[in-house]
Design a protein around this motif. Structure first.
Motif, PDB file in Angstrom:
ATOM      1  N   GLU A 113     -14.386  -0.205 -12.502  1.00  0.00           N
ATOM      2  CA  GLU A 113     -15.085  -1.352 -12.066  1.00  0.00           C
ATOM      3  C   GLU A 113     -15.078  -2.447 -12.719  1.00  0.00           C
ATOM      4  O   GLU A 113     -14.746  -3.648 -12.184  1.00  0.00           O
ATOM      5  CB  GLU A 113     -16.565  -0.565 -11.814  1.00  0.00           C
ATOM      6  CG  GLU A 113     -17.131  -1.667 -10.515  1.00  0.00           C
ATOM      7  CD  GLU A 113     -17.978  -2.868 -11.192  1.00  0.00           C
ATOM      8  OE1 GLU A 113     -18.328  -3.561 -10.639  1.00  0.00           O
ATOM      9  OE2 GLU A 113     -18.297  -2.551 -12.472  1.00  0.00           O
ATOM     10  N   GLN A 145     -20.391   2.833  -6.293  1.00  0.00           N
ATOM     11  CA  GLN A 145     -21.766   2.264  -5.658  1.00  0.00           C
ATOM     12  C   GLN A 145     -22.864   3.289  -6.506  1.00  0.00           C
ATOM     13  O   GLN A 145     -24.087   2.471  -6.807  1.00  0.00           O
ATOM     14  CB  GLN A 145     -22.017   2.388  -4.066  1.00  0.00           C
ATOM     15  CG  GLN A 145     -21.104   1.047  -3.734  1.00  0.00           C
ATOM     16  CD  GLN A 145     -21.183  -0.156  -4.529  1.00  0.00           C
ATOM     17  OE1 GLN A 145     -22.348  -0.598  -4.717  1.00  0.00           O
ATOM     18  NE2 GLN A 145     -20.213  -0.890  -4.828  1.00  0.00           N
ATOM     19  N   ASN A 204      -8.451  -0.547  -8.501  1.00  0.00           N
ATOM     20  CA  ASN A 204      -8.728   0.703  -7.587  1.00  0.00           C
ATOM     21  C   ASN A 204      -8.442   1.767  -8.089  1.00  0.00           C
ATOM     22  O   ASN A 204      -7.274   1.979  -8.496  1.00  0.00           O
ATOM     23  CB  ASN A 204      -8.156   0.078  -6.165  1.00  0.00           C
ATOM     24  CG  ASN A 204      -8.020   1.179  -4.906  1.00  0.00           C
ATOM     25  OD1 ASN A 204      -7.479   2.154  -5.374  1.00  0.00           O
ATOM     26  ND2 ASN A 204      -8.616   0.674  -4.116  1.00  0.00           N
ATOM     27  N   GLU A 250     -15.206   4.094  -3.770  1.00  0.00           N
ATOM     28  CA  GLU A 250     -16.279   2.891  -3.412  1.00  0.00           C
ATOM     29  C   GLU A 250     -17.875   3.668  -3.662  1.00  0.00           C
ATOM     30  O   GLU A 250     -18.570   3.179  -4.252  1.00  0.00           O
ATOM     31  CB  GLU A 250     -16.102   2.292  -2.273  1.00  0.00           C
ATOM     32  CG  GLU A 250     -14.938   1.297  -2.336  1.00  0.00           C
ATOM     33  CD  GLU A 250     -14.730   0.689  -1.012  1.00  0.00           C
ATOM     34  OE1 GLU A 250     -15.765  -0.026  -0.563  1.00  0.00           O
ATOM     35  OE2 GLU A 250     -13.733   0.666  -0.614  1.00  0.00           O
TER      36      GLU A 250
END
Lengths: 109, 109, 109, 109
Positions: free
Chosen positions: D73, D9, D78, D5
């Motif tokens: 994404e 990000q 995942n 993540e």
């Protein structure tokens, strides 16, 4: 001399003057084709299908042809023959009545 | 008819019978060349340079040539001309005295 | 254990049970990444950008990640670190004021 | 926050500051992965398996990971899950007793 021989001769002359045959094993020639193909692809990246720079397409496509002709020469393939032979193979994989107007792969037809 | 025209004509005939021109925009033809190049590459994966299956190399190389000839046709490029033109460009990027026996890229020579 | 280590450990375990490390030199791992990338690309060939099969995209993308993690492991790269480092490099190649809203390559900005 | 993540990000933040989401459709992201893979491959071209420049390998591999994370994404995959799921699929395609020590593809085992 036939066209494909002329092309091959010009490529071999260029290569041999630079003593590059030592690097041109089949595996690395295959790598070179993939690398040049990606450079062609990059001209279309983030763009619509007809927005690539034509001069650059010409050069990258020429690079792909160059390494493809050199790999064909390694194996003593006649380029015209192998393409015509492959068309015959594809004609059986993609019969007109099933493949017409379809973008599906042969194993999904 | 010249060889490269014969090859192109055979490819167009195969394509048009299947009504596939609608799919053959330049961007997807470039994708197809990359995909076929990777199928060629796979014949060499985990192997020594001379251990690929020759019959399969012939077929995958023919696929690369096929899409490359079709893309050249899209742009009305003469295959012999673009390869000979690129050899001239490469001759200035790779002058014999600097490039002889070297595998370096032109910007590292 | 951190996520990237967990992924790497699972890949190494799978590989070592099959005694495949002998094939996994850096060059062939790079070939494998290219080959898997082309298999992903094929899912989009002759199609619009959002028409690929999601289940197949998942599998091909997983294959790319797998060989990329294995290559990173060969060089003892920490995946998070190398991506964050590359973002910093790209931030200088693509300054916001020049790159914003542009699809151009850094050397054309 | 988990590592994958955090990576995602950081990539999204970099992208959004440059207003690049408009270009990042799944098809072009797949092209980008292929192009970056070929840039990695080029580091090994005409060289032995262990002769690539490590700093450049790090950067090109980071580029591959970056576009692979961005494509994941897009599909809300995942990364850890899809790799672990693919390992399970591969375990059935490559049973240990058949695949051990062999570089053959599953359909040739």
């Amino acid at each position: 001399m036939k066209e494909t021989e002329e092309i091959t001769q010009a490529l071999l002359e260029f290569r041999n003057k630079r003593d590059w045959e030592q690097f041109h094993n089949p595996k690395d020639l295959a790598l070179a084709i993939s690398i040049e193909s990606a450079e062609l692809l990059e001209l279309f990246l983030w763009r619509n299908a007809d927005e690539a720079n034509t001069v650059k397409v010409k050069e990258e496509l020429a690079d792909i042809f160059s390494f493809a002709f050199l790999l064909a020469e390694k194996y003593r393939f006649n380029v015209k023959d192998i393409v015509l032979d492959k068309i015959k193979i594809n004609a059986t994989k993609y019969p007109i009545d099933k493949a017409k107007g379809s973008a599906k792969k042969y194993n999904e037809l």
